[in-house]
Design an enzyme around this catalytic site. Structure first.
Site, PDB file in Angstrom:
ATOM      1  N   LYS A 101       0.831  -1.215   0.000  1.00 22.32           N
ATOM      2  CA  LYS A 101       0.000   0.000   0.000  1.00 22.32           C
ATOM      3  C   LYS A 101       0.856   1.252   0.000  1.00 22.32           C
ATOM      4  O   LYS A 101       0.616   2.195  -0.745  1.00 22.32           O
ATOM      5  CB  LYS A 101      -0.912   0.047   1.240  1.00 22.32           C
ATOM      6  CG  LYS A 101      -1.726  -1.197   1.461  1.00 22.32           C
ATOM      7  CD  LYS A 101      -2.557  -1.106   2.730  1.00 22.32           C
ATOM      8  CE  LYS A 101      -1.786  -0.936   4.026  1.00 22.32           C
ATOM      9  NZ  LYS A 101      -1.030  -2.105   4.479  1.00 22.32           N
TER      10      LYS A 101
ATOM     11  N   ARG B 151      -8.388   0.430  10.522  1.00 23.33           N
ATOM     12  CA  ARG B 151      -7.985  -0.971  10.713  1.00 23.33           C
ATOM     13  C   ARG B 151      -8.876  -1.700  11.691  1.00 23.33           C
ATOM     14  O   ARG B 151      -8.672  -2.890  11.928  1.00 23.33           O
ATOM     15  CB  ARG B 151      -6.564  -1.025  11.266  1.00 23.33           C
ATOM     16  CG  ARG B 151      -5.532  -0.684  10.246  1.00 23.33           C
ATOM     17  CD  ARG B 151      -4.168  -1.026  10.777  1.00 23.33           C
ATOM     18  NE  ARG B 151      -3.180  -0.429   9.912  1.00 23.33           N
ATOM     19  CZ  ARG B 151      -1.884  -0.584  10.050  1.00 23.33           C
ATOM     20  NH1 ARG B 151      -1.405  -1.324  11.012  1.00 23.33           N
ATOM     21  NH2 ARG B 151      -1.061  -0.009   9.234  1.00 23.33           N
TER      22      ARG B 151
ATOM     23  N   ARG C 141      12.268  -5.471   3.492  1.00 23.29           N
ATOM     24  CA  ARG C 141      11.893  -4.062   3.293  1.00 23.29           C
ATOM     25  C   ARG C 141      12.891  -3.105   3.959  1.00 23.29           C
ATOM     26  O   ARG C 141      13.357  -3.345   5.063  1.00 23.29           O
ATOM     27  CB  ARG C 141      10.502  -3.848   3.877  1.00 23.29           C
ATOM     28  CG  ARG C 141       9.995  -2.451   3.699  1.00 23.29           C
ATOM     29  CD  ARG C 141       8.520  -2.411   3.820  1.00 23.29           C
ATOM     30  NE  ARG C 141       8.054  -2.539   5.184  1.00 23.29           N
ATOM     31  CZ  ARG C 141       6.793  -2.316   5.538  1.00 23.29           C
ATOM     32  NH1 ARG C 141       5.899  -1.982   4.644  1.00 23.29           N
ATOM     33  NH2 ARG C 141       6.440  -2.449   6.798  1.00 23.29           N
TER      34      ARG C 141
ATOM     35  N   ARG D  92       2.057  -9.112  13.839  1.00 23.18           N
ATOM     36  CA  ARG D  92       1.308  -8.101  13.061  1.00 23.18           C
ATOM     37  C   ARG D  92       0.293  -8.782  12.146  1.00 23.18           C
ATOM     38  O   ARG D  92      -0.815  -8.296  11.973  1.00 23.18           O
ATOM     39  CB  ARG D  92       2.276  -7.244  12.236  1.00 23.18           C
ATOM     40  CG  ARG D  92       3.038  -6.245  13.096  1.00 23.18           C
ATOM     41  CD  ARG D  92       4.200  -5.652  12.346  1.00 23.18           C
ATOM     42  NE  ARG D  92       3.798  -4.789  11.265  1.00 23.18           N
ATOM     43  CZ  ARG D  92       4.596  -4.447  10.255  1.00 23.18           C
ATOM     44  NH1 ARG D  92       5.818  -4.915  10.185  1.00 23.18           N
ATOM     45  NH2 ARG D  92       4.173  -3.633   9.318  1.00 23.18           N
TER      46      ARG D  92
HETATM   47  P1  AMP Z   1       2.262   0.406   9.465  1.00 25.42           P
HETATM   48  O1  AMP Z   1       3.378   1.302   9.075  1.00 25.42           O
HETATM   49  O2  AMP Z   1       0.985   0.754   8.739  1.00 25.42           O
HETATM   50  O3  AMP Z   1       2.595  -1.051   9.357  1.00 25.42           O
HETATM   51  O4  AMP Z   1       1.976   0.703  11.021  1.00 25.42           O
HETATM   52  C1  AMP Z   1       2.968   0.487  12.008  1.00 25.42           C
HETATM   53  C2  AMP Z   1       2.343   0.371  13.377  1.00 25.42           C
HETATM   54  O5  AMP Z   1       1.638   1.592  13.709  1.00 25.42           O
HETATM   55  C3  AMP Z   1       1.270  -0.725  13.495  1.00 25.42           C
HETATM   56  O6  AMP Z   1       1.831  -2.011  13.732  1.00 25.42           O
HETATM   57  C4  AMP Z   1       0.466  -0.204  14.689  1.00 25.42           C
HETATM   58  O7  AMP Z   1       1.175  -0.415  15.901  1.00 25.42           O
HETATM   59  C5  AMP Z   1       0.451   1.303  14.440  1.00 25.42           C
HETATM   60  N1  AMP Z   1      -0.715   1.691  13.589  1.00 25.42           N
HETATM   61  C6  AMP Z   1      -0.680   2.216  12.335  1.00 25.42           C
HETATM   62  N2  AMP Z   1      -1.925   2.448  11.880  1.00 25.42           N
HETATM   63  C7  AMP Z   1      -2.778   2.053  12.853  1.00 25.42           C
HETATM   64  C8  AMP Z   1      -4.204   2.011  12.976  1.00 25.42           C
HETATM   65  N3  AMP Z   1      -5.009   2.427  11.982  1.00 25.42           N
HETATM   66  N4  AMP Z   1      -4.732   1.543  14.130  1.00 25.42           N
HETATM   67  C9  AMP Z   1      -3.931   1.136  15.154  1.00 25.42           C
HETATM   68  N5  AMP Z   1      -2.583   1.124  15.095  1.00 25.42           N
HETATM   69  C10 AMP Z   1      -2.003   1.577  13.953  1.00 25.42           C
END
Ligand code: AMP
Length: 212
Positions: free
Chosen positions: A13, A88, A126, A170
């Site tokens: 994404k 999410r 990554r 995750r």
């Molecule tokens: P990402 O970069 O999208 O993988 O996000 C990294 C981390 O940020 C996730 O593993 C969560 O701990 C937190 N996070 C990001 N977006 C959300 C969301 N919409 N709701 C809850 N936690 C989030």
């Protein structure tokens, strides 16, 4: 246009978000980047989010919803946006729908479909730019100069939460919390699925097609 990109961690994404936003003439944001930015500036929000992020858990809804709603309310985002990584949870999806109810709601939710085995391989290779946050991949999209961002020249790093144990958690959290959100948007008729296991340019074409 108000566009939401959904999909498991590692589904690509973030790689597509800024490109699609440029094409549509709107801004893009990633909720994960907003948290990482707060973390690097050591803000109160960053300190709160840190323990959840380290374990691969979701940051609590009230905090996450507030953060993203503040971003949406900024005047430059009123014409439209691309959001990657939010909503999410069902509570986040409902909060977003309520927020946008006076401005026609979300136009398109695109789901990036990738088999689980591919996700682990993608996440473990990554590399992220420490300045502009653009993602690269050791095998699939390596930078031209080793460990340097092609866009701004700054150093690349591996995210702590891209290490194997956290990656597995995750993915579990994603299945538990976020799969119901996909059903929620499917019912609204706005969801489009793309095969995101393909290469970057094929996924980009598929994305353009569903946004047309
Ligand atoms: P990402 O970069 O999208 O993988 O996000 C990294 C981390 O940020 C996730 O593993 C969560 O701990 C937190 N996070 C990001 N977006 C959300 C969301 N919409 N709701 C809850 N936690 C989030």
């Amino acid at each position: 246009m108000k566009i939401i990109l959904m999909g498991p961690p590692g589904s690509g994404k973030g790689t597509q978000a800024s490109h699609i936003a440029e094409m549509a003439g709107v801004y893009s944001v990633s909720s994960g980047d907003l948290f990482r930015d707060n973390l690097s500036r050591n803000t109160e929000l960053g300190q709160l989010a840190q323990s959840f992020m380290e374990k691969g858990e979701y940051v609590p809804d009230d905090v996450t919803i507030d953060m993203v709603m503040n971003w949406i309310e900024e005047p430059q985002h009123s014409d439209g946006f691309v959001i990657d990584g939010f909503p999410r949870t069902l509570a986040q999806a409902e909060a977003l729908d309520e927020k946008l109810s006076n401005t026609g709601g979300v136009d398109r939710v695109v789901f990036f479909d990738v088999p689980e085995d591919d996700l682990v391989q993608r996440l473990s290779g990554r590399m992220i730019c420490s300045s502009c946050q653009r993602p690269f991949h050791k095998m699939f999209s390596p930078p031209q100069r080793e460990n340097c961002c092609d866009y701004c020249g700054e150093a690349l790093y591996q995210r702590e939460d891209d290490k194997p144990d956290v990656v597995r958690n995750r993915l579990h959290v994603y299945i538990r919390e976020t799969e119901p959100v996909i059903d929620y948007f499917e019912k609204s008729g706005n969801l489009r699925r793309i095969d995101a296991s393909l290469g970057i340019s094929e996924v980009r074409e598929a994305l353009k097609e569903v946004l047309r």
